[in-house]
Structure formats: structure tokens, C-alpha cells
Design an enzyme around this catalytic site. Structure first.
Site, PDB file in Angstrom:
ATOM      1  N   ARG A  46      -7.755   6.607   0.279  1.00  0.00           N
ATOM      2  CA  ARG A  46      -7.460   6.356  -1.131  1.00  0.00           C
ATOM      3  C   ARG A  46      -8.743   6.482  -1.945  1.00  0.00           C
ATOM      4  O   ARG A  46      -9.823   6.661  -1.379  1.00  0.00           O
ATOM      5  CB  ARG A  46      -6.856   4.950  -1.298  1.00  0.00           C
ATOM      6  N   ALA A  48      -9.954   8.225  -5.874  1.00  0.00           N
ATOM      7  CA  ALA A  48      -9.794   9.593  -6.388  1.00  0.00           C
ATOM      8  C   ALA A  48     -10.668  10.637  -5.673  1.00  0.00           C
ATOM      9  O   ALA A  48     -10.147  11.662  -5.210  1.00  0.00           O
ATOM     10  CB  ALA A  48     -10.045   9.587  -7.902  1.00  0.00           C
ATOM     11  N   ASP A 237      -9.620   7.436 -12.203  1.00  0.00           N
ATOM     12  CA  ASP A 237      -8.703   8.343 -11.502  1.00  0.00           C
ATOM     13  C   ASP A 237      -8.462   9.626 -12.282  1.00  0.00           C
ATOM     14  O   ASP A 237      -8.178  10.671 -11.698  1.00  0.00           O
ATOM     15  CB  ASP A 237      -7.380   7.641 -11.205  1.00  0.00           C
ATOM     16  N   LYS A 248      -7.499   1.922 -11.889  1.00  0.00           N
ATOM     17  CA  LYS A 248      -6.651   0.886 -11.294  1.00  0.00           C
ATOM     18  C   LYS A 248      -6.152  -0.112 -12.325  1.00  0.00           C
ATOM     19  O   LYS A 248      -6.896  -0.519 -13.225  1.00  0.00           O
ATOM     20  CB  LYS A 248      -7.467   0.175 -10.202  1.00  0.00           C
TER      21      LYS A 248
HETATM   22  O1  MRU Z   1      -4.788   3.115  -5.660  1.00  0.00           O
HETATM   23  P1  MRU Z   1      -6.195   3.454  -5.292  1.00  0.00           P
HETATM   24  O2  MRU Z   1      -6.814   2.456  -4.368  1.00  0.00           O
HETATM   25  O3  MRU Z   1      -6.341   4.879  -4.798  1.00  0.00           O
HETATM   26  O4  MRU Z   1      -6.981   3.376  -6.673  1.00  0.00           O
HETATM   27  C1  MRU Z   1      -8.319   3.753  -6.707  1.00  0.00           C
HETATM   28  C2  MRU Z   1      -8.996   3.449  -7.986  1.00  0.00           C
HETATM   29  O5  MRU Z   1      -8.397   3.063  -8.959  1.00  0.00           O
HETATM   30  C3  MRU Z   1     -10.463   3.747  -8.053  1.00  0.00           C
HETATM   31  O6  MRU Z   1     -11.113   2.894  -8.942  1.00  0.00           O
HETATM   32  C4  MRU Z   1     -10.659   5.192  -8.524  1.00  0.00           C
HETATM   33  O7  MRU Z   1      -9.930   6.077  -7.732  1.00  0.00           O
HETATM   34  C5  MRU Z   1     -12.066   5.585  -8.515  1.00  0.00           C
HETATM   35  S1  MRU Z   1     -12.711   5.703  -6.890  1.00  0.00           S
HETATM   36  C6  MRU Z   1     -14.296   6.258  -6.947  1.00  0.00           C
END
Ligand code: MRU
Length: 347
Positions: A46, A48, A237, A248
Site C-alpha cells: 500500500r 501511493a 495519493d 488518507k
Molecule cells: O490506504 P493506504 O494505506 O494506501 O493510504 C496511503 C496514504 O494515504 C499515504 O499517505 C499516501 O499514499 C502517501 S504514501 C507516501
């Protein structure tokens, strides 16, 4: 960093199974597309940037054993694989960016034999890995310039090594600031409902010896009011051309609170998170997830009445007006975002 979130190993995609953390650091090998789709859906892998890598390696996993020899039939199969992987999670731009890179690699080399195209796709996927490693370190370099010796930084979700190849975006800034000898403290929001902050961010920061304190999401306002937070840094994301940023769920809350308490609110993200096809956050698709994640997932018994209605969006959009700066691998972008995103990212 000693952690490698995702890589190609033993003819398979090797990932850290993040659903097992913090109890166990367990690696799994993914050998077929359906298992990859499932692993992404279940958040075994998981974040981005890590999803951008999963897209690249996933396409290679899907095409490597295809028997077709002519390009038209190869392209048909490739498009099927891309469509399938694109259907697992809708919000992170990096996933679609990675898939598009693979498509372009094939199209640009359509006159070559299919066997060569397969090798080119593999090389392209490896390039995404190297680009991520470098991008995170550049984000760290630029971001650390904003950090003072005794800052107390609030973060949400996990935008660290576990969300990238091995360093992180928001946490990359923290790692770099520490490498520069800055004596910073971190507060991690637990990040309901899937607790990426409690499970992953605290785990990786603690491992690296960073002074980290876990808080419930609802405690952020009180901490700010008490003067305990000097900066907020979150990942992203998807970022629209005007700077509106999806991250998130709960990130927007922190941005509103930061504005009220006059605390700088920063987003840290690589170029691959920007969506140049959308003008504003209104066009960012927001993933809605299973209600079970809210009603019971991490509890021995359900915590809500059976059959209760649940709304479970995984992300929210922070309007650009609330963002003090966006820390990218190409430099720090400040408002006016519509002008400066194009200028700094050179698009
Ligand atoms: O649902 P997830 O755990 O994939 O969400 C991830 C996030 O919201 C992160 O903050 C985002 O992807 C940035 S990661 C460098």
C-alpha cells in the site's frame, strides 16, 4: 534503509505483508496477477509510490509468460492486464502512472520482437524502483530545509519506507532532518479505521530510533491547542493541477486544524503523484471500502451494532488553500500552486 517494501526476486514480486505488522516482519512472494490484485486490495502492499512500483512489476508478472508472438495480440493481452490492475484501487495516482509507463514502453517498441518488449518492460519496472528511491531522497533533502532543530511534527497514515521502496516521502523528510542532526519529535495519528499510523508509522520510526508518540486521531486538536505541534507533514495519493490533494481520510481535518492554530501544513509527494489531467480535487476518485473495516476489523468482537449503516471513504481532499507548501523531488512548491506546479515540475 534496510527495509525493501517491494522488489522483484526469484521470478516473483516480493513484498512485506503489511497486514502482519507490527507483530511480524513477513515477506511474501506473489506469483500471479490475481494474488497481486488481492494483496493491493487488502493493503498487504500500500501507499501511493509503492503502488506505482506494484503496477510496473505487476504488468511484467502478467506478460512474462505470454506465448503470443505478434505485437497486436501482445498489446491486447497487455491492455487486459492493465485494465485488471487499474481496477483494484482508484485513488492513488501512482498506480495509473505506473501502468501508463508500461503501456508506453510497449507502444514505443512495437516494431521489436515480443521477447525484447518483455525485457524492456522489465527494465522499465526496475527504473520505477530506482526513480522512487531517488525521488524520496530528494524530497527528504528539500523537506529537511523546512525543519528546525526542535520541531514536533504531526503526521498521519504511513508515508514512510513502507509506502515507498525504502525511505518515504513525509517520513523521508523526518529521516533526512535526523540525519542532519536535528533533534525532532514525531506524533503519529493512529489513522482509523485501518490504523496505518499505529501499526506502520510508529513501527518504522521506532525501529529507526525516532522519538515517536502515538495519538488517537481525535487528539490532534488538543495537542495543537497546547502548543505541542510545530508542523504537520502528510503524504499524498493524488494532487490536482491547482494543488488540491487527496490523502488518507483525516488529512483534511489536520489541515483545517493547522490553519486555525497557525501551524505550517505540508504535503510531501513525488512527481508521479501529480495528476496533470485534472484541474482540481473535485475530479479525484475517492475509494470507499468495506464497512467491516469500521465496525470491527481490529477488534475481537464487532464494536458497532449488527447491520449499522457505515460510510467508509479511504481518502479525503485537502483544498490547496490550506496547504503551506508541497515538498516534491523537484523542489518545494508554494502557492500560487496553479502557476508554480507547472513551473517547478516543468510540465
Ligand atoms: O490506504 P493506504 O494505506 O494506501 O493510504 C496511503 C496514504 O494515504 C499515504 O499517505 C499516501 O499514499 C502517501 S504514501 C507516501
Amino acid at each position: 534503509m534496510d527495509l525493501k517494501t517491494i522488489e522483484w526476486k526469484a521470478n516473483a514480486i516480493k513484498i512485506i505483508d503489511q497486514t502482519k505488522l507490527p507483530r511480524k516482519l513477513e515477506y511474501i512472494y506473489i506469483r500471479d496477477l490475481k494474488s497481486l490484485w488481492q494483496a493491493i486490495k487488502e493493503l498487504k502492499v500500500r501507499g501511493a509510490p509503492a503502488l506505482g512500483v506494484a503496477a510496473g512489476l505487476g504488468v511484467y508478472l502478467g506478460i512474462k509468460d505470454l506465448r503470443v508472438k505478434d505485437f497486436a495480440r501482445f498489446l491486447q493481452q497487455l491492455e487486459r492486464i492493465i485494465k485488471y490492475l487499474a481496477s483494484c484501487r482508484p485513488t492513488a495516482r501512482n498506480l495509473f502512472w505506473g501502468l501508463e509507463k508500461m503501456r508506453q514502453a510497449a507502444l514505443k517498441n512495437k516494431n521489436k520482437p515480443v521477447s525484447s518488449i518483455k525485457r524492456i518492460i522489465f527494465t522499465e519496472a526496475q527504473k520505477i524502483i530506482e526513480e522512487d528511491r531517488s525521488a524520496c531522497r530528494h524530497i527528504g533533502y528539500y523537506g529537511a530545509k523546512l525543519i528546525k532543530g526542535k520541531d514536533a511534527i504531526l503526521t498521519i497514515c504511513n508515508a514512510g519506507a513502507l509506502a515507498t521502496i525504502d525511505y518515504g516521502t513525509a517520513l523521508g523528510v523526518i529521516y533526512r532532518a535526523r540525519e542532519e542532526g536535528k533533534n525532532i519529535k514525531v506524533f503519529a495519528c493512529e489513522t482509523r479505521p485501518l490504523l496505518q499510523g499505529a501499526r506502520l508509522t510508529t513501527w518504522e520510526l521506532k525501529r529507526k530510533g525516532v522519538d515517536v508518540t502515538l495519538i488517537c486521531d481525535s487528539m490532534a486538536a488538543a495537542l495543537m491547542q497546547q502548543g505541542k505541534i510545530s508542523k504537520v507533514i502528510a503524504g499524498a495519493d493524488r494532487i490536482a493541477l491547482n494543488g488540491d490533494t487527496a490523502n488518507k481520510i483525516g488529512t483534511y481535518n489536520l489541515a483545517v486544524l493547522s490553519k486555525y492554530h497557525q501551524i505550517p501544513f505540508y504535503i510531501a509527494a513525488p512527481l508521479s503523484t501529480f495528476d496533470f489531467s485534472i484541474e482540481s480535487g473535485k475530479d479525484i476518485p475517492i475509494e470507499e471500502r468495506d464497512k467491516k473495516e469500521v465496525t470491527g476489523l481490529f477488534f475481537k468482537r464487532p464494536i458497532a451494532p449488527a447491520g449499522i449503516k457505515v460510510f467508509n471513504p479511504a481518502f479525503d481532499v485537502t483544498p490547496h488553500r490550506l496547504i503551506s507548501a508541497i515538498i516534491t523531488d523537484k523542489g518545494i512548491i508554494r502557492p500560487h500552486y496553479k502557476l508554480n506546479i507547472k513551473k517547478i515540475l516543468d510540465i
